[in-house]
Design a protein around this motif. Structure first.
Motif, PDB file in Angstrom:
ATOM      1  N   HIS A 253       0.820  -1.204   0.000  1.00 39.18           N
ATOM      2  CA  HIS A 253       0.000   0.000   0.000  1.00 39.18           C
ATOM      3  C   HIS A 253       0.862   1.265   0.000  1.00 39.18           C
ATOM      4  O   HIS A 253       0.366   2.358   0.267  1.00 39.18           O
ATOM      5  CB  HIS A 253      -0.943  -0.005   1.213  1.00 39.18           C
ATOM      6  CG  HIS A 253      -2.144  -0.871   1.017  1.00 39.18           C
ATOM      7  ND1 HIS A 253      -3.340  -0.394   0.543  1.00 39.18           N
ATOM      8  CD2 HIS A 253      -2.334  -2.207   1.199  1.00 39.18           C
ATOM      9  CE1 HIS A 253      -4.216  -1.379   0.460  1.00 39.18           C
ATOM     10  NE2 HIS A 253      -3.625  -2.492   0.851  1.00 39.18           N
ATOM     11  N   ARG A 442     -10.328  -0.562  -2.705  1.00 36.41           N
ATOM     12  CA  ARG A 442      -9.165  -0.925  -1.891  1.00 36.41           C
ATOM     13  C   ARG A 442      -7.895  -1.018  -2.735  1.00 36.41           C
ATOM     14  O   ARG A 442      -6.791  -0.785  -2.241  1.00 36.41           O
ATOM     15  CB  ARG A 442      -9.406  -2.278  -1.218  1.00 36.41           C
ATOM     16  CG  ARG A 442     -10.463  -2.315  -0.133  1.00 36.41           C
ATOM     17  CD  ARG A 442     -10.748  -3.759   0.255  1.00 36.41           C
ATOM     18  NE  ARG A 442     -11.776  -3.904   1.265  1.00 36.41           N
ATOM     19  CZ  ARG A 442     -11.549  -4.366   2.498  1.00 36.41           C
ATOM     20  NH1 ARG A 442     -10.330  -4.691   2.872  1.00 36.41           N
ATOM     21  NH2 ARG A 442     -12.545  -4.488   3.354  1.00 36.41           N
ATOM     22  N   THR A 446      -2.866   0.886  -4.344  1.00 32.49           N
ATOM     23  CA  THR A 446      -1.821  -0.103  -4.096  1.00 32.49           C
ATOM     24  C   THR A 446      -0.722  -0.025  -5.150  1.00 32.49           C
ATOM     25  O   THR A 446      -0.917   0.507  -6.246  1.00 32.49           O
ATOM     26  CB  THR A 446      -2.399  -1.531  -4.096  1.00 32.49           C
ATOM     27  OG1 THR A 446      -2.904  -1.830  -5.410  1.00 32.49           O
ATOM     28  CG2 THR A 446      -3.505  -1.677  -3.070  1.00 32.49           C
ATOM     29  N   ASP A 471      -5.494  -6.564   0.616  1.00 39.44           N
ATOM     30  CA  ASP A 471      -5.383  -6.290   2.039  1.00 39.44           C
ATOM     31  C   ASP A 471      -4.667  -7.478   2.680  1.00 39.44           C
ATOM     32  O   ASP A 471      -4.149  -8.349   1.990  1.00 39.44           O
ATOM     33  CB  ASP A 471      -6.767  -6.067   2.663  1.00 39.44           C
ATOM     34  CG  ASP A 471      -6.723  -5.158   3.891  1.00 39.44           C
ATOM     35  OD1 ASP A 471      -5.676  -5.153   4.586  1.00 39.44           O
ATOM     36  OD2 ASP A 471      -7.719  -4.479   4.178  1.00 39.44           O
ATOM     37  N   SER A 472      -4.668  -7.529   3.987  1.00 39.72           N
ATOM     38  CA  SER A 472      -3.965  -8.592   4.692  1.00 39.72           C
ATOM     39  C   SER A 472      -4.745  -9.899   4.643  1.00 39.72           C
ATOM     40  O   SER A 472      -5.956  -9.924   4.393  1.00 39.72           O
ATOM     41  CB  SER A 472      -3.750  -8.187   6.155  1.00 39.72           C
ATOM     42  OG  SER A 472      -5.008  -8.125   6.833  1.00 39.72           O
TER      43      SER A 472
END
Length: 492
Positions: A253, A442, A446, A471-472
């Motif tokens: 990110h 999201r 990135t 994301d994680s």
């Protein structure tokens, strides 16, 4: 009812693929008392990626204790990063552990899967017959279909041409002049595996990869015995590895100083490993780190330093007889070509073979790039689940963690069907679209979309990030680890 034979009574679940995702699903079904399932595998052995990729030097770039099922830990890994043949044997042991071989049908490549509205069943046509199933689980994976470059003249090359995923174990390239096309993860393992045994090696590089130190090591006998005697210690080691890997999401990110530290580590590794300034310049990436897959290797750069290895800083443009010609016009006389050119990841061929409601193909539904609610279910395809598919992979942690999350989601959906005596469930189109909009939001900032590179993570037509979860891994489990019937239409 075991579903042992085609053309008989329908099975509850048909699973396509016997790699990590397919075997993991089968194990969890068996442990919950389900006997009515079949695993359809096109090859003659389990293992998926690790069955197909047998080139010299093949190994995993995720720590071994993180790259296995949490419900089937292996205390006996020989190294911190496991070699490919060891992972393959681990998967064979997984299939044996819960009696899966009686459910697996080898030589059963899926030629087509069609939803039949009248029976509310899936018909799966394979090379070993026809199966009918109430539920279809696609576990074909994202590294199952090799990508072959469209290079003029390559079909008429004078010597052997093979893909890393189609390596012939008996092939002897010693004493031959060999060209390796590509500089991704497979090439970074293959090039050191071949260097020194050939008459010369030419590596065709379209773009330079970032490489960080691997730091592999063997586990001692004492360490392995300790893990075998102490399951809690093994579990703690896995959790620590998971936490360390998941922390790297900040780099993707473009969080600072996280990404700066990763970039500095990679560039220092390059400076320490390549003394020739001209070669070092050719090996310096021109995009942001993490945009493409970051490679782990301690021997890739040393292999390129060798006098009998040539780095060609250009893609393979054409082949003329025995000569491979680069995009810069340089000719290299070769005896063999190895394609380390990756896989068809964002446009999986199996999508053309699946027809849902109204006969609409999955490929048509995915014409703007792969999508799925919870990265698992698709509107218009009732009782179908896709594992390791749209936005279900990671660029920083273990794929096995993601697969286990999806398996839990599938098990929850099947339990819901049984509990309510329902026959079908289908996610709403709006839920799938809303989830996709959230993924796109999201992904926007990135490194995969802003890092200035082309990668296999991004759909080549739409420009969307369709392969990775942005994301994680922990966030994926929190979002998608428990089945919620609210976005679904359930029919009795």
């Amino acid at each position: 009812m075991s579903g042992a034979d085609p053309d008989g009574a329908p099975v509850e679940v048909a699973i396509v693929g016997a790699g990590f995702a397919g075997l993991g699903t089968g194990i969890q079904l068996a442990r919950r008392g389900c006997r009515s399932f079949v695993i359809l595998e096109r090859a003659d052995d389990v293992g998926g990626t690790w069955r197909d990729n047998r080139y010299p030097g093949v190994c995993c770039d995720v720590p071994a204790h993180l790259y296995c099922f949490s419900f089937l830990p292996n205390p006996h890994w020989s190294q911190f990063f496991a070699p490919g043949e060891e992972i393959q044997e681990y998967l064979r042991s997984c299939a044996r552990s819960d009696g899966l071989y009686e459910h697996i049908r080898f030589g059963a490549e899926m030629h087509g899967a069609t939803w039949h509205e009248s029976t509310q069943l899936w018909r799966i046509d394979t090379g070993a017959g026809v199966w009918w199933a109430r539920t279809l689980v696609m576990a074909a994976g994202r590294l199952s279909e090799p990508s072959y470059p469209d290079v003029p003249g390559i079909d008429d090359f004078d010597g052997p041409v093979l893909h890393t995923a189609g390596w012939q174990p008996g092939l002897d390239l010693s004493g031959r002049r060999v060209g390796v096309v590509g500089t991704g993860a497979s090439a970074a393992q293959l090039v050191p595996g071949l260097a020194g045994s050939t008459a010369g090696l030419v590596v065709f590089q379209r773009s330079a990869p970032y490489v960080v130190p691997r730091g592999n090591r063997a586990y001692s006998v004492g360490e392995r015995e300790h893990f075998a005697r102490n399951p809690a210690a093994l579990r703690d080691a896995r959790e620590q590895l998971f936490a360390e890997a998941d922390a790297a999401i900040g780099q993707r990110h473009r969080v600072r100083p996280d990404i700066d530290a990763l970039r500095a580590r990679a560039l220092q590794h390059l400076a320490d490993s390549v003394p020739d300034p001209q070669l070092r310049a050719r090996l310096t990436p021109d995009y942001e780190i993490g945009c493409k897959r970051v490679l782990l290797s301690d021997d890739y750069y040393p292999a390129l330093n060798r006098q009998d290895v040539v780095l060609e800083p250009g893609a393979l443009d054409r082949v003329e007889g025995s000569a491979a010609v680069s995009a810069h016009g340089r000719r290299h006389e070769l005896d063999a070509l190895v394609l380390a050119t990756g896989f068809l990841s964002t446009r999986p061929p199996f999508a053309d073979r699946i027809a849902g409601r109204g006969g609409r193909s999955l490929a048509e539904h995915w014409s703007g790039g792969m999508t799925a609610y919870a990265s698992t279910t698709v509107h218009g395809f009732p009782n179908m689940f896709v594992l390791d598919g749209p936005n279900a992979s990671l660029g920083h942690n273990s794929a096995i963690e993601m697969i286990e999350t999806q398996i839990d989601y599938v098990l929850g959906a099947l339990q819901h069907l049984r509990r309510h005596g329902a026959r079908t469930l289908e996610v709403s189109l709006e839920a799938e679209r809303a989830y996709t909009r959230d993924i796109d939001r999201r992904s926007r900032s990135t490194v995969w979309l802003t890092g200035g590179c082309r990668s296999w993570y991004v759909d080549e037509r739409s420009g969307r990030l369709t392969l990775l979860w942005p994301d994680s891994a922990r966030a994926f489990r929190e979002r998608n680890g428990t089945f919620d019937p609210a976005p679904y239409v359930v029919q009795e």
